[in-house]
Design a protein around this motif. Structure first.
Motif, PDB file in Angstrom:
ATOM      1  N   GLU A 125       0.842  -1.099   0.057  1.00  0.00           N
ATOM      2  CA  GLU A 125       0.003   0.019   0.188  1.00  0.00           C
ATOM      3  C   GLU A 125       0.707   1.364  -0.001  1.00  0.00           C
ATOM      4  N   ASP A 126       1.975   1.104   0.574  1.00  0.00           N
ATOM      5  CA  ASP A 126       2.820   2.461   0.780  1.00  0.00           C
ATOM      6  C   ASP A 126       4.115   2.411  -0.327  1.00  0.00           C
ATOM      7  N   ASN A 154       7.375   5.134  -4.572  1.00  0.00           N
ATOM      8  CA  ASN A 154       6.815   4.829  -3.110  1.00  0.00           C
ATOM      9  C   ASN A 154       6.110   6.192  -2.764  1.00  0.00           C
ATOM     10  N   GLY A 156       2.965   5.376  -2.378  1.00  0.00           N
ATOM     11  CA  GLY A 156       1.806   4.671  -1.968  1.00  0.00           C
ATOM     12  C   GLY A 156       1.024   4.208  -3.288  1.00  0.00           C
TER      13      GLY A 156
END
Length: 157
Positions: A125-126, A154, A156
């Motif tokens: 998710e991140d 990165n 998300g």
């Protein structure tokens, strides 16, 4: 005699170019060298909606998959003489979010994937996490040290 000098000069120039290129990019001249590329769905809770992935290579479409938690999509990237700048790109879609990233780039990953020639991405998710041994991914999945690949990915998903 002039023709012989031209031929000799041409051979010296060609051998110098090959030598210089092999010093700068040692893996790119290893024709037929193969790398195992793997993209893993490491979301913590996406049981209702799968992570959809679609990838392309310089040779064409690699296809797509709908990945549940822990599922992966893998392929073999093969280095050819003309592919030293090749990129294997993937588009990841989850709910209304969509991200495109370079899953394997010869100029970046031929050294980074290490002697195992294994290039793994853990999608969470991140962000996107890279590992050349998958041990880093295992530790991160268990909540230990986070080996986050510093990149534009990165933000998300």
């Amino acid at each position: 005699m002039r023709t012989m000098k031209k031929i000799l000069l041409s051979l010296i120039i060609i051998s110098s170019i090959i030598t210089l290129t092999s010093m700068l990019q040692p893996h790119t001249l290893s024709l037929g060298e193969e790398f195992d590329v793997r993209v893993i769905n490491s979301f913590r809770d996406n049981s209702s909606l799968p992570l959809v992935i679609w990838c392309t290579s310089p040779q064409g479409d690699l296809g797509g998959r709908a990945l549940q938690e822990g599922d992966d999509f893998r392929w073999t990237a093969r280095i050819e003489l003309w592919s030293w700048r090749a990129e294997y790109t993937c588009t990841i879609k989850w709910e209304l979010k969509r991200k495109r990233f370079e899953a394997f780039k010869v100029s970046r990953d031929s050294n980074r994937c290490g002697i195992t020639k294994q290039c793994s991405w853990s999608v969470r998710e991140d962000g996107f996490y890279f590992s050349s041994d998958e041990i880093s991914n295992l530790f991160a999945l268990l909540g230990h040290a986070q080996h986050r690949h510093r990149s534009k990915y990165n933000e998300g998903i």
